[in-house]
Scaffold this motif. Structure first.
Motif, PDB file in Angstrom:
ATOM      1  N   TYR A 130      -1.903  12.828 -12.931  1.00 21.66           N
ATOM      2  CA  TYR A 130      -0.699  13.636 -13.107  1.00 21.66           C
ATOM      3  C   TYR A 130      -1.103  15.031 -13.567  1.00 21.66           C
ATOM      4  O   TYR A 130      -1.921  15.220 -14.455  1.00 21.66           O
ATOM      5  CB  TYR A 130       0.315  12.979 -14.043  1.00 21.66           C
ATOM      6  CG  TYR A 130      -0.133  12.686 -15.444  1.00 21.66           C
ATOM      7  CD1 TYR A 130      -0.015  13.642 -16.449  1.00 21.66           C
ATOM      8  CD2 TYR A 130      -0.638  11.433 -15.787  1.00 21.66           C
ATOM      9  CE1 TYR A 130      -0.400  13.363 -17.745  1.00 21.66           C
ATOM     10  CE2 TYR A 130      -1.022  11.147 -17.073  1.00 21.66           C
ATOM     11  CZ  TYR A 130      -0.903  12.115 -18.049  1.00 21.66           C
ATOM     12  OH  TYR A 130      -1.292  11.836 -19.336  1.00 21.66           O
ATOM     13  N   GLU A 131      -0.519  16.005 -12.889  1.00 18.11           N
ATOM     14  CA  GLU A 131      -0.900  17.401 -13.089  1.00 18.11           C
ATOM     15  C   GLU A 131      -0.197  18.027 -14.285  1.00 18.11           C
ATOM     16  O   GLU A 131      -0.741  18.917 -14.931  1.00 18.11           O
ATOM     17  CB  GLU A 131      -0.584  18.195 -11.819  1.00 18.11           C
ATOM     18  CG  GLU A 131      -1.294  17.655 -10.583  1.00 18.11           C
ATOM     19  CD  GLU A 131      -0.761  18.256  -9.309  1.00 18.11           C
ATOM     20  OE1 GLU A 131       0.298  18.920  -9.381  1.00 18.11           O
ATOM     21  OE2 GLU A 131      -1.383  18.058  -8.261  1.00 18.11           O
ATOM     22  N   ALA A 132       1.017  17.599 -14.551  1.00 15.86           N
ATOM     23  CA  ALA A 132       1.770  18.194 -15.658  1.00 15.86           C
ATOM     24  C   ALA A 132       2.808  17.202 -16.146  1.00 15.86           C
ATOM     25  O   ALA A 132       3.406  16.469 -15.357  1.00 15.86           O
ATOM     26  CB  ALA A 132       2.448  19.490 -15.216  1.00 15.86           C
ATOM     27  N   GLN A 158      -3.462  12.586   0.158  1.00 20.63           N
ATOM     28  CA  GLN A 158      -2.886  12.872  -1.150  1.00 20.63           C
ATOM     29  C   GLN A 158      -1.368  12.759  -1.046  1.00 20.63           C
ATOM     30  O   GLN A 158      -0.753  13.399  -0.196  1.00 20.63           O
ATOM     31  CB  GLN A 158      -3.279  14.280  -1.625  1.00 20.63           C
ATOM     32  CG  GLN A 158      -4.771  14.468  -1.863  1.00 20.63           C
ATOM     33  CD  GLN A 158      -5.243  13.729  -3.100  1.00 20.63           C
ATOM     34  OE1 GLN A 158      -4.509  13.573  -4.073  1.00 20.63           O
ATOM     35  NE2 GLN A 158      -6.485  13.269  -3.065  1.00 20.63           N
ATOM     36  N   PHE A 159      -0.776  11.937  -1.920  1.00 17.59           N
ATOM     37  CA  PHE A 159       0.666  11.731  -1.905  1.00 17.59           C
ATOM     38  C   PHE A 159       1.266  12.299  -3.185  1.00 17.59           C
ATOM     39  O   PHE A 159       0.861  11.903  -4.284  1.00 17.59           O
ATOM     40  CB  PHE A 159       1.004  10.238  -1.801  1.00 17.59           C
ATOM     41  CG  PHE A 159       0.466   9.571  -0.565  1.00 17.59           C
ATOM     42  CD1 PHE A 159       1.167   9.630   0.625  1.00 17.59           C
ATOM     43  CD2 PHE A 159      -0.735   8.896  -0.598  1.00 17.59           C
ATOM     44  CE1 PHE A 159       0.676   9.017   1.763  1.00 17.59           C
ATOM     45  CE2 PHE A 159      -1.239   8.279   0.533  1.00 17.59           C
ATOM     46  CZ  PHE A 159      -0.527   8.341   1.720  1.00 17.59           C
ATOM     47  N   LEU A 207       0.799  -1.219   0.000  1.00 17.56           N
ATOM     48  CA  LEU A 207       0.000   0.000   0.000  1.00 17.56           C
ATOM     49  C   LEU A 207       0.834   1.271   0.000  1.00 17.56           C
ATOM     50  O   LEU A 207       0.304   2.346  -0.293  1.00 17.56           O
ATOM     51  CB  LEU A 207      -0.936   0.004   1.216  1.00 17.56           C
ATOM     52  CG  LEU A 207      -1.946  -1.149   1.284  1.00 17.56           C
ATOM     53  CD1 LEU A 207      -2.774  -1.048   2.550  1.00 17.56           C
ATOM     54  CD2 LEU A 207      -2.846  -1.159   0.055  1.00 17.56           C
ATOM     55  N   TRP A 208       2.121   1.183   0.324  1.00 16.08           N
ATOM     56  CA  TRP A 208       2.929   2.400   0.363  1.00 16.08           C
ATOM     57  C   TRP A 208       3.097   2.954  -1.050  1.00 16.08           C
ATOM     58  O   TRP A 208       3.461   2.237  -1.969  1.00 16.08           O
ATOM     59  CB  TRP A 208       4.287   2.116   0.975  1.00 16.08           C
ATOM     60  CG  TRP A 208       5.059   3.376   1.253  1.00 16.08           C
ATOM     61  CD1 TRP A 208       6.063   3.904   0.501  1.00 16.08           C
ATOM     62  CD2 TRP A 208       4.869   4.264   2.351  1.00 16.08           C
ATOM     63  NE1 TRP A 208       6.518   5.064   1.063  1.00 16.08           N
ATOM     64  CE2 TRP A 208       5.804   5.320   2.199  1.00 16.08           C
ATOM     65  CE3 TRP A 208       3.999   4.277   3.443  1.00 16.08           C
ATOM     66  CZ2 TRP A 208       5.888   6.371   3.104  1.00 16.08           C
ATOM     67  CZ3 TRP A 208       4.084   5.331   4.348  1.00 16.08           C
ATOM     68  CH2 TRP A 208       5.025   6.350   4.171  1.00 16.08           C
ATOM     69  N   PRO A 209       2.822   4.239  -1.279  1.00 18.96           N
ATOM     70  CA  PRO A 209       2.865   4.785  -2.642  1.00 18.96           C
ATOM     71  C   PRO A 209       4.272   4.803  -3.218  1.00 18.96           C
ATOM     72  O   PRO A 209       5.248   5.080  -2.524  1.00 18.96           O
ATOM     73  CB  PRO A 209       2.309   6.205  -2.460  1.00 18.96           C
ATOM     74  CG  PRO A 209       2.543   6.535  -1.020  1.00 18.96           C
ATOM     75  CD  PRO A 209       2.412   5.242  -0.273  1.00 18.96           C
ATOM     76  N   SER A 210       4.355   4.511  -4.514  1.00 22.05           N
ATOM     77  CA  SER A 210       5.621   4.528  -5.246  1.00 22.05           C
ATOM     78  C   SER A 210       5.503   5.485  -6.422  1.00 22.05           C
ATOM     79  O   SER A 210       4.412   5.701  -6.961  1.00 22.05           O
ATOM     80  CB  SER A 210       5.978   3.125  -5.754  1.00 22.05           C
ATOM     81  OG  SER A 210       6.068   2.206  -4.685  1.00 22.05           O
ATOM     82  N   LEU A 243      -1.305  10.977  -5.859  1.00 22.69           N
ATOM     83  CA  LEU A 243      -1.937   9.685  -5.657  1.00 22.69           C
ATOM     84  C   LEU A 243      -2.962   9.836  -4.547  1.00 22.69           C
ATOM     85  O   LEU A 243      -2.628  10.284  -3.446  1.00 22.69           O
ATOM     86  CB  LEU A 243      -0.887   8.644  -5.272  1.00 22.69           C
ATOM     87  CG  LEU A 243      -1.281   7.181  -5.374  1.00 22.69           C
ATOM     88  CD1 LEU A 243      -1.462   6.793  -6.830  1.00 22.69           C
ATOM     89  CD2 LEU A 243      -0.200   6.311  -4.762  1.00 22.69           C
ATOM     90  N   GLY A 244      -4.217   9.501  -4.844  1.00 18.40           N
ATOM     91  CA  GLY A 244      -5.282   9.675  -3.864  1.00 18.40           C
ATOM     92  C   GLY A 244      -5.641   8.370  -3.177  1.00 18.40           C
ATOM     93  O   GLY A 244      -5.902   7.364  -3.826  1.00 18.40           O
TER      94      GLY A 244
END
Length: 214
Positions: free
Chosen positions: A110-112, A187-188, A63-66, A181-182
């Motif tokens: 992804y924002e940009a 939020q990560f 579960l840890w974000p990558s 990442l939600g």
């Protein structure tokens, strides 16, 4: 003369046994008995604790974000042209297909996404593209056109003219993506980057070698 026979004396009467008095300063303790049920409860408790720790470790690993993974799937040169008047400038146009892979179990926004082109470590320009979405454990492809016109290269004019005389010009591209990442209310921030060394043939306007690395 007859000898007198000595008379043997009878043995003394046995003395009565006197019981030993117990020393009041010592207390004899018997070791506690460990029943089978107690040993079983201890074994079950230890096994449960070990399994809980293993499950927590595995959950944290999954579960840890990558950060996402970026890969340049296709890179094509559209145009490269050098102008010497009124000053030395360069036009560069490239088409690139980028693969954004999400290795997490949650969806990613992804924002940009930014693609920059440089010459011998000096950035010539960059292009920023729209937002995007990548599903959990999925991937998304983005086709981008990167074009810069009349970019000045004052500090590298001599090297650029030498490369043009050889017919090959080295460029470098840097692709970056920034997103979030939600997970529930959390939020990560995420970020990924891939760089490529590109060798361009200015005679036939093609890329004959490129090497990418993260």
């Amino acid at each position: 003369m007859p000898m007198a026979t000595p008379r043997s004396e009878p043995p003394p009467p046995p003395q009565p046994c006197t019981p030993l008095l117990a020393d009041q300063n010592y207390v004899v303790l018997s070791p506690p008995s460990c029943s089978h049920s107690q040993r079983r409860r201890t074994t079950i408790l230890a096994t449960t604790l070990i399994l809980t720790l293993l499950a927590a470790t595995f959950s944290a690993f999954v579960l840890w974000p990558s950060d996402p993974s970026l890969k340049i799937v296709r890179l094509r040169l559209n145009k490269v042209q050098v102008h010497t008047r009124p000053r030395v400038t360069i036009d560069v146009s490239m088409s690139v297909t980028i693969k954004v892979q999400n290795v997490d179990v949650y969806a990613m926004d992804y924002e940009a996404l930014e693609v920059a082109v440089g010459y011998r470590g000096r950035r010539l320009g960059q292009a920023t593209f729209q937002q995007g979405y990548v599903r959990a454990l999925g991937s998304s492809y983005l086709d981008a056109e990167v074009e810069f016109n009349e970019v000045g290269v004052f500090s590298d004019v001599v090297l650029l003219l030498e490369d043009l005389a050889k017919g090959t010009v080295p460029f470098d591209t840097v692709t970056e993506v920034q997103g979030r990442l939600g997970f529930l209310v959390f939020q990560f921030p995420l970020q990924a980057r891939v760089s490529c060394e590109v060798m361009v043939n200015t005679v036939n306007q093609t890329i004959f070698r490129h090497n990418c690395y993260e």
